[in-house]
Scaffold this motif. Structure first.
Motif, PDB file in Angstrom:
ATOM      1  N   LYS A   1       0.798  -1.321  -0.027  1.00  0.00           N
ATOM      2  CA  LYS A   1       0.016  -0.159   0.036  1.00  0.00           C
ATOM      3  C   LYS A   1       0.833   1.426   0.025  1.00  0.00           C
ATOM      4  O   LYS A   1       0.415   2.092  -0.794  1.00  0.00           O
ATOM      5  N   THR A   2       1.824   1.293   0.532  1.00  0.00           N
ATOM      6  CA  THR A   2       2.743   2.196   0.802  1.00  0.00           C
ATOM      7  C   THR A   2       3.328   2.759  -0.474  1.00  0.00           C
ATOM      8  O   THR A   2       3.533   4.037  -0.778  1.00  0.00           O
ATOM      9  N   ILE A   3       3.793   1.769  -1.360  1.00  0.00           N
ATOM     10  CA  ILE A   3       4.368   2.253  -2.881  1.00  0.00           C
ATOM     11  C   ILE A   3       3.310   2.543  -3.804  1.00  0.00           C
ATOM     12  O   ILE A   3       3.536   2.869  -4.963  1.00  0.00           O
ATOM     13  N   LEU A   4       1.976   2.023  -3.726  1.00  0.00           N
ATOM     14  CA  LEU A   4       1.126   2.017  -4.661  1.00  0.00           C
ATOM     15  C   LEU A   4       0.844   3.412  -5.046  1.00  0.00           C
ATOM     16  O   LEU A   4       0.706   4.341  -4.087  1.00  0.00           O
ATOM     17  N   TRP A   5       0.627   4.002  -6.102  1.00  0.00           N
ATOM     18  CA  TRP A   5       0.165   5.163  -6.399  1.00  0.00           C
ATOM     19  C   TRP A   5      -1.459   5.586  -6.140  1.00  0.00           C
ATOM     20  O   TRP A   5      -2.259   4.563  -6.174  1.00  0.00           O
ATOM     21  N   ALA A   6      -1.739   6.440  -5.733  1.00  0.00           N
ATOM     22  CA  ALA A   6      -3.031   6.907  -5.059  1.00  0.00           C
ATOM     23  C   ALA A   6      -4.079   6.888  -6.226  1.00  0.00           C
ATOM     24  O   ALA A   6      -5.174   6.542  -6.245  1.00  0.00           O
ATOM     25  N   LYS A   7      -3.695   7.225  -7.400  1.00  0.00           N
ATOM     26  CA  LYS A   7      -4.509   7.272  -8.701  1.00  0.00           C
ATOM     27  C   LYS A   7      -3.865   6.778  -9.695  1.00  0.00           C
ATOM     28  O   LYS A   7      -2.722   6.615 -10.121  1.00  0.00           O
ATOM     29  N   PRO A   8      -4.776   6.041 -10.634  1.00  0.00           N
ATOM     30  CA  PRO A   8      -4.541   5.325 -11.804  1.00  0.00           C
ATOM     31  C   PRO A   8      -3.693   6.290 -12.609  1.00  0.00           C
ATOM     32  O   PRO A   8      -3.826   7.665 -12.736  1.00  0.00           O
ATOM     33  N   VAL A   9      -2.716   5.842 -13.277  1.00  0.00           N
ATOM     34  CA  VAL A   9      -1.710   6.808 -14.535  1.00  0.00           C
ATOM     35  C   VAL A   9      -2.051   6.129 -15.877  1.00  0.00           C
ATOM     36  O   VAL A   9      -1.943   4.993 -16.174  1.00  0.00           O
TER      37      VAL A   9
END
Length: 699
Positions: free
Chosen positions: A433-441
């Motif tokens: 969860k720490t390294i996942l981006w908050a929004k899709p790219v």
């Protein structure tokens, strides 16, 4: 003995026939003339009739131009700084009554019109005793002479009669010019230390090319200079090999690289590339930043395995045979046979891209075997044609598809399911969860990549295609690298060697190096030798003693630096009420010769800049070259590492500590800031000092 220009030197019997200082000045003038003649000879070379084409002409012209630059006589830089008088000719039989030879030691080789040496390169074997000979082990040296200069003028000399250890005069006077050179005030970028290299430093400098060396050195021990001189030595001793494979110096930031960039050219080495780790991995534009927690996970060596899993997950076993049509014949390679080939390539553990390139040739070879069994006689051209056929291309695309490294990292950071699948058993849920981006790219170009992301992309790229290796890499301020950054550097010297320089006590990142053995493992050089420099030549005794109060809190067990300077330096802790008094302290130090740095917590730099401007004091930023007119540099604490100034004002130690994510990192940042001074330090504060400093009182 030391002989200033306006006084005749004390003469020894061998010097009674002439004034030694005048004779040395004459040799300097003759050497400069000889160097100028060497340069003019190169400039006069006519290559119009010796090259076959314009490409060769361009290459040769560039080589000549580089040679001319290497033969430059730098103004204000001594052409030679020492002399060795041997008891016997080096390498000759020590016959009774045989006389020795005399060599002048300098930054580069200079010869006269007959080819006889007038100055010997400091890197030559015959020069080594200049740095290592002692009365205990004179190494067949009768006399070692050091020269003192004012600007470019030879103004003094000092002798050590190593074959006469009982000489009380020599024992009392030896070393003064050396000490003066070490403590000489500086303005501008870092200078070489070729005239002052100490035996323990020289041993590291001259260590072989094949081995990796890690140098642990506290502030002022000369580790950066040792690393740069090691590059210069290796280029001298292994020039042909390193000319093919290349060398690289890696520093922490651009300011640092600008500070050191003149050292190697001063030694005649112009072809060494300098870069930061960010430069090495610049495959995407870095526009974003990570918080400390995300950067810590992304920099963890475990990410290498996550990337490897995610990459090779693209390989799938074939479900259909490969059917190749050639003329009226159809050749069929069964799915199981293709699968065997795929599994064999996976088992070989070669790069993803190399295996993908090999697969079509393997399939084509299977077709050729069938052709030969059918009575045909295909050759290599037929195999290449089959490998390029649409059927084989389609099969390879389905089984072993091409993967873009940036897109691979994009999926890992942007798709929770993809990351969870390939990080299972490696990263826990919180770490994912720490390294996942908050929004899709949407795509690679629209992503706000961070510096840690760029390192991951570089790792993925190396899994696909091997990174070219250099012959030697110097990595400075290494203690701040993450394990993944070490891996990125290690990829650049897989078949070469490295010189790793750092200080565990100065690590200021959340992922700072815990041990050099661990760092060398991540670098891919676990066999590297660790050397420690503990003699401080640059930081005054009182300053290093004060800074060393922090060591038990930031690097327990690490030996403090022992200052060997004769000049104790200037040190004071002042309580102030505002920025005006900080500016006054700067003005006070600027009355001394040399450079002055004002180091402050990043958040206070803007206020101090305004105060300096209001007081009419001009200043520079880190990386800008000081001049005689502007000798003050305003330095954010985050950029102070690796820099040195004759005098330093350190503003608000508490603010420096509080500017970091945690106290230990803040104390390490403070340790760095406290140890940037070469001649004097004033610590100014209005807030209470950190307890780790204040517990022994302030002056």
């Amino acid at each position: 003995m030391s002989a200033p220009a306006h006084e005749p030197p004390a003469a020894r019997p061998a010097d009674q026939s002439a004034d030694p200082l005048s004779r040395e000045r004459s040799h300097l003038a003759a050497s400069r003339s000889a160097l100028r003649a060497m340069r003019e000879d190169v400039e006069a070379l006519d290559i119009s009739d010796v090259t076959a084409n314009w490409v060769n002409a361009e290459v040769l012209a560039r080589q000549i131009d580089e040679r001319v630059k290497a033969l430059a006589d730098l103004s204000g830089t001594p052409l030679f700084f020492g002399r060795l008088d041997y008891l016997h000719a080096p390498g000759a039989e020590r016959a009774e009554g045989a006389g020795g030879e005399q060599f002048y030691i300098g930054r580069r080789h200079v010869h006269d019109a007959s080819g006889d040496p007038m100055v010997i390169d400091w890197r030559a074997p015959v020069s080594q005793p200049f740095y290592r000979a002692s009365r205990k082990d004179p190494m067949d040296v009768a006399l070692r002479r050091r020269f003192g200069y004012t600007g470019g003028d030879l103004t003094a000399y000092e002798d050590e009669h190593l074959s006469d250890p009982a000489d009380p005069l020599e024992a009392a006077t030896a070393g003064k010019l050396l000490q003066q050179e070490i403590e000489r005030p500086r303005v501008g970028p870092m200078r070489d230390i070729v005239a002052t290299i100490q035996p323990e430093q020289d041993e590291i400098v001259r260590s072989g090319l094949s081995g990796t060396v890690c140098v642990q050195g506290g502030p002022g021990t000369g580790k950066t200079a040792v690393g740069l001189h090691r590059v210069a030595y290796l280029l001298y001793a292994h020039r042909d090999r390193l000319a093919r494979t290349g060398t690289l110096v890696i520093g922490p930031n651009r300011s640092f690289l600008h500070y050191i960039e003149q050292v190697l050219p001063a030694l005649g080495e112009l072809a060494v590339r300098q870069a930061t780790v960010d430069d090495l991995v610049a495959r995407v534009e870095v526009r974003g930043t990570d918080d400390a927690a995300a950067a810590l996970v992304k920099g963890d060596a475990r990410m290498a395995e996550v990337l490897r899993r995610a990459l090779y997950a693209h390989v799938t076993m074939p479900a259909e045979p490969v059917v190749v049509v050639r003329g009226s014949r159809r050749w069929r390679v069964p799915a199981y046979e293709v699968e065997e080939t795929v599994r064999e390539l996976l088992a070989r553990d070669i790069r993803y891209g190399a295996a993908r390139e090999a697969l079509p040739q393997r399939i084509a070879h299977a077709v050729l075997v069938q052709m030969e069994r059918a009575g045909e006689a295909p050759d290599d051209r037929v195999q290449d044609a089959v490998a390029r056929s649409s059927a084989v291309k389609a099969a390879v695309k389905a089984v072993w598809p091409a993967v873009d490294p940036a897109k691979l990292v994009l999926r890992l950071l942007g798709e929770p399911e993809f990351l969870a699948e390939h990080a299972a058993g490696i990263l826990d849920e919180d770490e994912r969860k720490t390294i996942l981006w908050a929004k899709p790219v949407r795509g690679v170009k629209s992503a706000r990549w961070s510096a840690a992301d760029a390192v991951l992309i570089d790792e993925a790229a190396d899994l696909i295609q091997r990174t070219p290796s250099l012959g030697h890499v110097v990595l400075d301020e290494a203690q701040d690298l993450s394990p993944m950054q070490y891996r990125a550097v290690g990829r650049r010297c897989t078949t070469g060697s490295a010189t790793v320089l750092g200080d565990l006590a100065q690590g200021t990142t959340p992922w700072a190096t815990r041990s050099w053995a661990e760092a060398l493992g991540h670098l891919g050089k676990p066999e590297g030798a660790v050397e420690e420099l503990t003699a401080g030549f640059r930081v005054p005794t009182d300053v290093i003693a004060y800074a060393s109060r922090l060591l038990p809190h930031i690097a327990p067990g690490l030996a403090p630096v022992a200052s060997v300077r004769e000049n104790p330096g200037f040190f004071e802790v002042r309580t102030v009420t505002g920025t005006a008094e900080v500016v006054a302290a700067c003005a006070e130090l600027l009355r001394n010769e040399g450079s002055t740095g004002l180091i402050a917590a990043d958040a206070r730099v803007a206020d101090l800049a305004e105060a300096l401007a209001a007081a009419g004091i001009s200043f520079l930023g880190p990386g800008e070259e000081t001049t005689r007119e502007t000798r003050l540099t305003l330095v954010p604490a985050s950029l102070a590492k690796g820099l040195e100034y004759d005098y330093v004002v350190l503003d608000e130690p508490r603010a420096v500590v509080d500017g970091e994510p945690d106290e230990r990192t803040g104390l390490r940042r403070l340790y760095v800031a406290l140890t940037r001074a070469v001649s004097g330090l004033i610590v100014t504060h209005s807030a209470p000092l950190p307890a780790q400093l204040a517990d022994q009182g302030a002056r």
